[in-house]
Write a protein that holds these residues in place. Structure first.
Motif, PDB file in Angstrom:
ATOM      1  N   ILE A   5     127.757  22.119 119.459  1.00 45.47           N
ATOM      2  CA  ILE A   5     126.709  21.194 119.020  1.00 45.47           C
ATOM      3  C   ILE A   5     125.748  21.897 118.068  1.00 45.47           C
ATOM      4  CG2 ILE A   5     124.705  19.848 119.784  1.00 45.47           C
ATOM      5  CD1 ILE A   5     126.364  19.197 122.313  1.00 45.47           C
ATOM      6  N   ALA A   6     125.391  23.137 118.381  1.00 49.52           N
ATOM      7  CA  ALA A   6     124.503  23.906 117.500  1.00 49.52           C
ATOM      8  C   ALA A   6     125.141  24.087 116.124  1.00 49.52           C
ATOM      9  CB  ALA A   6     124.172  25.260 118.119  1.00 49.52           C
ATOM     10  N   GLN A   7     126.455  24.340 116.080  1.00 48.86           N
ATOM     11  CA  GLN A   7     127.146  24.504 114.800  1.00 48.86           C
ATOM     12  C   GLN A   7     127.124  23.198 114.008  1.00 48.86           C
ATOM     13  OE1 GLN A   7     131.372  25.249 115.001  1.00 48.86           O
ATOM     14  NE2 GLN A   7     131.418  26.102 112.946  1.00 48.86           N
ATOM     15  N   ILE A   8     127.366  22.077 114.679  1.00 50.66           N
ATOM     16  CA  ILE A   8     127.352  20.783 113.989  1.00 50.66           C
ATOM     17  C   ILE A   8     125.957  20.488 113.445  1.00 50.66           C
ATOM     18  CG2 ILE A   8     127.589  18.284 114.307  1.00 50.66           C
ATOM     19  CD1 ILE A   8     129.835  18.940 116.379  1.00 50.66           C
ATOM     20  N   VAL A   9     124.922  20.708 114.270  1.00 52.49           N
ATOM     21  CA  VAL A   9     123.543  20.464 113.831  1.00 52.49           C
ATOM     22  C   VAL A   9     123.190  21.368 112.657  1.00 52.49           C
ATOM     23  CG1 VAL A   9     121.119  20.653 114.506  1.00 52.49           C
ATOM     24  CG2 VAL A   9     122.762  19.572 116.050  1.00 52.49           C
ATOM     25  N   GLU A  10     123.583  22.628 112.714  1.00 56.17           N
ATOM     26  CA  GLU A  10     123.314  23.555 111.607  1.00 56.17           C
ATOM     27  C   GLU A  10     123.959  23.062 110.322  1.00 56.17           C
ATOM     28  OE1 GLU A  10     124.238  28.146 110.255  1.00 56.17           O
ATOM     29  OE2 GLU A  10     124.298  27.647 112.378  1.00 56.17           O
ATOM     30  N   ASN A  11     125.195  22.562 110.408  1.00 60.02           N
ATOM     31  CA  ASN A  11     125.874  22.043 109.222  1.00 60.02           C
ATOM     32  C   ASN A  11     125.162  20.815 108.665  1.00 60.02           C
ATOM     33  OD1 ASN A  11     128.524  23.490 108.501  1.00 60.02           O
ATOM     34  ND2 ASN A  11     128.512  23.465 110.728  1.00 60.02           N
ATOM     35  N   ILE A  12     124.605  19.995 109.545  1.00 55.55           N
ATOM     36  CA  ILE A  12     123.861  18.818 109.093  1.00 55.55           C
ATOM     37  C   ILE A  12     122.564  19.256 108.405  1.00 55.55           C
ATOM     38  CG2 ILE A  12     122.566  16.798 109.877  1.00 55.55           C
ATOM     39  CD1 ILE A  12     124.763  16.478 112.060  1.00 55.55           C
ATOM     40  N   LEU A  13     121.820  20.152 109.047  1.00 56.79           N
ATOM     41  CA  LEU A  13     120.539  20.591 108.485  1.00 56.79           C
ATOM     42  C   LEU A  13     120.708  21.322 107.159  1.00 56.79           C
ATOM     43  CD1 LEU A  13     118.744  21.828 111.732  1.00 56.79           C
ATOM     44  CD2 LEU A  13     118.305  19.718 110.447  1.00 56.79           C
ATOM     45  N   ASP A  15     123.162  20.800 105.118  1.00 56.47           N
ATOM     46  CA  ASP A  15     123.976  19.962 104.234  1.00 56.47           C
ATOM     47  C   ASP A  15     125.195  20.747 103.756  1.00 56.47           C
ATOM     48  OD1 ASP A  15     124.619  17.561 102.987  1.00 56.47           O
ATOM     49  OD2 ASP A  15     123.555  18.080 101.145  1.00 56.47           O
ATOM     50  N   ARG A  45     124.474  16.487 105.495  1.00 56.08           N
ATOM     51  CA  ARG A  45     123.151  15.961 105.823  1.00 56.08           C
ATOM     52  C   ARG A  45     123.209  14.549 106.413  1.00 56.08           C
ATOM     53  NH1 ARG A  45     118.845  18.317 105.015  1.00 56.08           N
ATOM     54  NH2 ARG A  45     119.562  19.522 103.254  1.00 56.08           N
ATOM     55  N   GLY A  47     125.510  13.418 108.354  1.00 56.66           N
ATOM     56  CA  GLY A  47     126.425  13.421 109.499  1.00 56.66           C
ATOM     57  C   GLY A  47     127.846  13.460 108.983  1.00 56.66           C
TER      58      GLY A  47
END
Length: 75
Positions: A5-13, A15, A45, A47
């Motif tokens: 989840i942290a990796q996915i959120v980092e990729n979103i933040l 972009d 960014r 999703g």
């Protein structure tokens, strides 16, 4: 799970537009609809920005179809 989840959120933040396997409702992915599966998606960014259809051979397509049918039986 937390690390993913942290990796996915980092990729979103960031972009990052990274290809990650994430579970999404299918809307035409290899002509499948009405079920959610983990498939390769570009994550940025916004999703999930797009799905990535990799080349599947006949056997892989049959296994994907079987998985979709099996999941739909339980819905």
């Amino acid at each position: 799970i937390g690390v993913v989840i942290a990796q996915i959120v980092e990729n979103i933040l960031r972009d990052a537009k990274t290809v990650l396997p994430v579970s999404i409702p299918l809307h035409g992915f290899y002509d499948h609809h009405g079920v959610a599966l983990s498939v390769p998606c570009v994550v940025g960014r916004s999703g999930v920005e797009e799905t990535v259809e990799v080349k599947l051979d006949w056997e892989e397509k049959q296994k994907l179809t079987h998985s979709v049918k099996t999941l739909k039986q339980f819905l």
